[in-house]
Design an enzyme around this catalytic site. Structure first.
Site, short mmCIF file in Angstrom:
data_model
loop_
_atom_site.label_atom_id
_atom_site.label_comp_id
_atom_site.label_asym_id
_atom_site.label_seq_id
_atom_site.Cartn_x
_atom_site.Cartn_y
_atom_site.Cartn_z
N LYS A 71 0.84 -1.20 0.00
CA LYS A 71 0.00 0.00 0.00
C LYS A 71 0.88 1.26 0.00
CE LYS A 71 -3.77 -2.46 2.36
NZ LYS A 71 -4.55 -2.60 3.61
N TYR B 29 -12.08 -2.73 -3.47
CA TYR B 29 -12.63 -2.91 -2.13
C TYR B 29 -14.16 -2.96 -2.12
CZ TYR B 29 -8.12 -2.56 0.28
OH TYR B 29 -6.85 -2.80 0.76
N ASN C 134 -1.72 -0.18 7.38
CA ASN C 134 -1.18 -1.51 7.65
C ASN C 134 -0.33 -2.09 6.51
OD1 ASN C 134 -3.30 -2.16 6.00
ND2 ASN C 134 -4.29 -3.60 7.39
N HIS D 249 -1.58 -5.53 1.46
CA HIS D 249 -2.82 -6.30 1.24
C HIS D 249 -2.46 -7.66 0.67
CE1 HIS D 249 -6.65 -7.57 -0.55
NE2 HIS D 249 -5.93 -7.85 -1.64
N GLU E 135 -8.99 -10.57 -8.03
CA GLU E 135 -8.08 -9.43 -7.88
C GLU E 135 -6.99 -9.45 -8.95
OE1 GLU E 135 -8.92 -9.05 -3.08
OE2 GLU E 135 -6.93 -9.69 -3.73
#
Ligand code: RTP
Length: 147
Positions: free
Chosen positions: A9, A49, A112, A115, A126
């Site tokens: 990310k 998402y 965080n 992913h 994905e």
């Protein structure tokens, strides 16, 4: 062979963790099959998402993902979806064990770092979304030393 979608990310990219993260997956024995460094737009992030669109943190999550370039990858190997999630650690870094990526490099659930697909089915979706052009056809020459 199983494949998973892994994305570093924007915070992971900005903090210079790309090499460290790729190294962890490589050293485990997984094979890098796709790699792309891109900044996605809002529509794309919302598609990625889509399952979380009803969550209160959805807008903040989308803002976070579009805030800078991400490193999108396809990794391949036996049980790579489940093992990849173990390498990444729990969603909330407060619960991620030391030795996992989030356990070692993150503090807040909203930053965080990485992913990873949560099932073989989501990995397929994905990978199709992030790599519509397809991915490289190659088989690592170290396979015989791993399996
Ligand atoms: P990811 O999809 O990024 O691998 O994360 P995950 O499966 O471990 O967690 P998921 O529940 O799918 O949530 C996706 C991402 O949304 C952010 N999040 N924020 N503020 C919050 O309470 C909250 N909860 C989740 C995280 O960035 C999480 O990775």
């Amino acid at each position: 062979m199983e494949q998973t979608f892994i994305m570093i990310k924007p915070d992971g990219v900005q903090r210079g963790l790309v090499g460290e993260i790729i190294g962890r997956f490589e050293k485990k024995g997984f094979t890098l099959k796709g790699l792309k460094f891109i900044t996605v737009d809002r529509h794309f992030a919302e598609q990625h998402y889509a399952d979380l669109s009803a969550k209160p943190f959805f807008n903040g999550l989308v803002e976070y993902i579009i805030s800078g370039p991400v490193t999108a990858m396809v990794w391949e190997g036996k049980n790579v979806v489940t093992t990849g999630r173990k390498i990444i650690g729990a969603t909330n870094p407060a619960d991620s064990a030391p030795g996992t990526i989030r356990g070692d490099y993150a503090i807040d659930i909203g930053r965080n770092v990485i992913h990873g697909s949560d099932s073989v089915e989501s990995a397929k979706k994905e990978i199709a979304l992030w790599f519509p052009e397809g991915i490289a056809e190659w088989r690592s020459s170290v396979h015989q030393w791993i399996y």
